[in-house]
Design an enzyme around this catalytic site. Structure first.
Site, short mmCIF file in Angstrom:
data_model
loop_
_atom_site.label_atom_id
_atom_site.label_comp_id
_atom_site.label_asym_id
_atom_site.label_seq_id
_atom_site.Cartn_x
_atom_site.Cartn_y
_atom_site.Cartn_z
N ARG A 54 38.38 28.93 61.98
CA ARG A 54 39.73 29.32 62.40
C ARG A 54 39.90 29.20 63.91
O ARG A 54 40.97 28.87 64.40
CB ARG A 54 40.01 30.76 61.95
CG ARG A 54 40.24 30.83 60.46
CD ARG A 54 40.37 32.24 59.99
NE ARG A 54 39.11 32.97 60.14
CZ ARG A 54 38.78 34.03 59.43
NH1 ARG A 54 39.62 34.51 58.54
NH2 ARG A 54 37.63 34.65 59.61
N LYS A 156 22.85 33.15 48.86
CA LYS A 156 22.79 34.53 48.40
C LYS A 156 23.18 35.47 49.55
O LYS A 156 22.99 35.08 50.69
CB LYS A 156 21.43 34.88 47.82
CG LYS A 156 20.27 34.84 48.82
CD LYS A 156 19.58 36.15 49.00
CE LYS A 156 19.89 36.82 50.24
NZ LYS A 156 19.15 37.74 50.94
N HIS A 186 16.95 30.56 49.48
CA HIS A 186 16.05 29.69 50.24
C HIS A 186 14.58 29.81 49.80
O HIS A 186 13.77 28.93 50.05
CB HIS A 186 16.21 29.88 51.76
CG HIS A 186 15.54 31.09 52.31
ND1 HIS A 186 16.10 32.33 52.31
CD2 HIS A 186 14.32 31.25 52.90
CE1 HIS A 186 15.27 33.19 52.87
NE2 HIS A 186 14.19 32.57 53.24
N LYS A 190 10.77 27.02 49.21
CA LYS A 190 9.40 27.16 49.72
C LYS A 190 8.46 26.42 48.78
O LYS A 190 8.53 26.60 47.56
CB LYS A 190 9.01 28.64 49.80
CG LYS A 190 9.76 29.43 50.87
CD LYS A 190 9.25 30.87 50.91
CE LYS A 190 10.12 31.77 51.77
NZ LYS A 190 9.96 31.60 53.20
N GLU A 224 7.96 42.69 56.10
CA GLU A 224 8.47 42.05 57.31
C GLU A 224 8.22 42.95 58.51
O GLU A 224 8.42 44.17 58.43
CB GLU A 224 9.96 41.79 57.18
CG GLU A 224 10.27 40.73 56.15
CD GLU A 224 11.71 40.27 56.23
OE1 GLU A 224 12.03 39.45 57.10
OE2 GLU A 224 12.51 40.77 55.44
N ASP A 243 19.08 42.84 49.18
CA ASP A 243 18.83 41.75 50.13
C ASP A 243 17.61 40.92 49.74
O ASP A 243 17.62 39.69 49.82
CB ASP A 243 18.63 42.34 51.54
CG ASP A 243 18.42 41.27 52.59
OD1 ASP A 243 19.16 40.28 52.58
OD2 ASP A 243 17.50 41.41 53.43
N HIS A 248 15.28 37.07 46.07
CA HIS A 248 14.02 36.35 46.29
C HIS A 248 12.87 36.83 45.39
O HIS A 248 12.17 36.03 44.78
CB HIS A 248 13.55 36.52 47.73
CG HIS A 248 14.57 36.13 48.76
ND1 HIS A 248 15.40 35.05 48.60
CD2 HIS A 248 14.87 36.65 49.97
CE1 HIS A 248 16.18 34.93 49.67
NE2 HIS A 248 15.88 35.89 50.52
N LYS A 333 11.47 46.33 55.89
CA LYS A 333 11.67 45.88 57.27
C LYS A 333 10.85 46.75 58.20
O LYS A 333 10.50 47.89 57.86
CB LYS A 333 13.15 46.04 57.66
CG LYS A 333 14.12 45.25 56.80
CD LYS A 333 14.23 43.84 57.31
CE LYS A 333 15.24 43.03 56.53
NZ LYS A 333 15.10 41.60 56.76
C1 BG6 Z 1 16.86 36.60 53.86
C2 BG6 Z 1 17.16 38.05 54.04
O1 BG6 Z 1 17.44 36.13 52.67
O2 BG6 Z 1 15.44 36.42 53.80
C3 BG6 Z 1 16.51 38.58 55.30
O3 BG6 Z 1 18.58 38.24 54.12
C4 BG6 Z 1 15.02 38.30 55.28
O4 BG6 Z 1 16.74 39.96 55.47
C5 BG6 Z 1 14.74 36.83 54.96
O5 BG6 Z 1 14.49 38.63 56.54
C6 BG6 Z 1 13.26 36.59 54.74
O6 BG6 Z 1 13.02 35.22 54.58
P1 BG6 Z 1 11.58 34.59 54.91
O7 BG6 Z 1 11.71 33.17 54.50
O8 BG6 Z 1 11.37 34.76 56.38
O9 BG6 Z 1 10.58 35.36 54.11
#
Ligand code: BG6
Length: 482
Positions: A54, A156, A186, A190, A224, A243, A248, A333
């Protein structure tokens, strides 16, 4: 590294529309992946990238955003490659819900395309609240080419719960058909995740061992070390269950436990995964929620937020191969390390049952910080003793010559029109059916049962998560590099 594999190159010319030109997904993942594809000479003869947003912005400003995102992700940038790539980067400013703007956009697109034979792809890096407007506009103006219909990439989270995911599907299907829609998680890009099925079924020693007969428990960990990194707007509304786990980690579980598909088609893989997800049994009492101590001080997080930044849970599968095998999943996290792995522990043999404190055999499939597979075996200590010690047989499974980041790999799949590594709505709904009751339980029971337990940053999460697994006689297996 072996280099005898075929280098995957985009099969057709393409035009990519990036909705939300400065959206975080595009900047963090997509733009760096496009540079990666260009630098590895995987791009077709004619490809064009157009930012659509926009904001009125000069194309130079968009090129700067593009370049800076690439530089933030890659250490060594080849100036010539970057220059050539930037020549193919364009910008169009328009409203998301305006048909008129989309008609002008189509004219703009036609002018910059050199070859007619190509695919057009729209990637959404915008908040879900704008999806409907974009789908409608894209659906009303004909962006199909002679070669293919317009393809859409959406990342997602797919909705916030089952109801919103169903709504997303309804809205999408009003304007598009199944083969046009690429629902991207994603993790499926992998190498180690897409390898999970092959690993089991291409190795008879593994397919023979991986079932309730020999496996005592399965652990899936995605730890993480980073906190929410300023993403409060998104994260505080979502939490780690939605999340990481709904998407995942349940995908990893499904890939790892599904039967080999009867035929080699994306439909068969989706069906197999959905079957596993539908067989999940979980009790709300077997969920531990945590929150790191300074979370409420993060900018944008409300002072009374009960959003979980950590979750651990225990579930089982009502599935022929796995019935009765406890499966533990945890993710959080601001923990001690970045480490993602699947750990399969095997039942004790005769000797292990007699000798206390002896380690079980394990198969470890690690996804982060790098991808590897490891077997933990026991061997006798030298001499007359009957004591054993564990040895590890490990091998990197990172890639074998055709190495790409997740987004680079998945983007090529979209250009080539393959949907195996994407999700379908049946799986997405099945995963929400696992998570929704856990959230509803909290809404009903309120704070007492569900307020997250505080944990220290750089720790391994709340103690209660250890108790969850220890009460069944197991322990979380941790093997992160120090
Ligand atoms: C994302 C999440 O989809 O995946 C994030 O929204 C997360 O919160 C991330 O940190 C982790 O991805 P990867 O590939 O680093 O394990």
């Amino acid at each position: 590294m072996e280099t005898n594999s075929v280098h995957q190159i985009a099969k057709s010319n393409f035009t990519l529309f990036v909705y939300g030109a400065s959206g975080s997904l595009a900047k963090l993942k997509l733009f760096p992946a496009l540079y990666e594809l260009a630098s590895q000479k995987r791009m077709p003869k004619d490809y064009q990238i157009i930012g659509y947003a926009r904001t009125t912005m000069k194309v130079e400003e968009f090129k700067l955003i593009f370049e800076e995102s690439v530089r933030a992700a890659h250490e060594n940038i080849d100036k010539d490659i970057m220059k050539k790539l930037l020549r193919r980067v364009h910008y169009f400013s328009g409203k998301y819900d305006s048909i008129e703007d989309h008609k002008s956009f189509l004219n703009f697109v036609r002018k910059i395309e050199k070859e007619k034979k190509r695919v057009r792809i729209a990637y959404l890096s915008v908040p879900p609240s704008t999806f409907t407007a974009i789908f409608k506009s894209l659906g009303k103006v004909n962006f199909n080419t002679r070669m293919s219909r317009l393809r859409l990439i959406i990342e997602k989270p797919f909705g916030y719960d089952l109801q919103s995911a169903k709504k997303l599907k309804r809205v999408l299907y009003k304007s598009f058909q199944k083969e046009q829609i690429y629902l991207l998680d994603h993790y499926l890009g992998k190498e180690a995740v897409s390898n999970l099925l092959s690993l089991r079924y291409a190795n008879s020693i593994l397919s023979a061992l991986l079932s309730k007969k020999y496996v005592s428990n399965i652990q899936i960990s995605a730890l993480e070390s980073k906190d929410i990194e300023g993403r409060a707007n998104y994260f505080d509304n979502v939490g780690i269950l939605r999340d990481m786990i709904q998407s995942h980690l349940l995908q990893i579980l499904a890939y790892f436990t599904m039967f080999a598909p009867e035929e080699k088609s994306s439909e068969a893989i989706h069906r197999g995964k959905a079957k596993v997800l539908k067989s999940i049994r979980i009790q709300a009492k077997n969920v531990v929620r945590g929150q790191y101590k300074s979370y409420k001080n993060e900018k944008g997080v409300s002072k009374d937020s009960t959003t979980e930044t950590y979750a651990a849970l225990k579930l089982t599968l009502n599935h022929k191969l796995w019935k009765g095998v406890p499966i533990y999943i945890r993710s959080g996290k601001a923990l001690k390390a970045k480490w993602t792995a699947i750990v399969i522990e095997f039942k004790h043999g005769l000797l292990q049952s007699k000798q206390k404190n002896i380690e079980p055999n394990r198969l470890l499939i690690q996804l982060q910080p790098f991808e590897k597979i490891e077997f933990h075996l026991l061997t006798k200590l030298g001499g007359k003793t009957f004591d054993f010690h564990p040895i590890k047989a490990a091998k990197l499974i990172y890639c074998s010559g055709d190495c790409l980041s997740e987004h680079g790999r998945l983007f090529l799949e979209v250009v080539d029109g393959r949907q195996d590594l994407f999700l379908n709505f049946e799986e997405i709904f099945a995963a929400w059916r696992v998570i929704d009751p856990l959230q509803n339980y909290c809404n009903k029971m309120g704070e007492i049962s569900c307020s997250p337990i505080l944990y220290k940053k750089a720790s391994l999460g709340p103690k209660a998560a250890d108790l969850l697994i220890e009460k069944d006689g197991f322990k979380w297996f941790n093997a992160f590099p120090s």
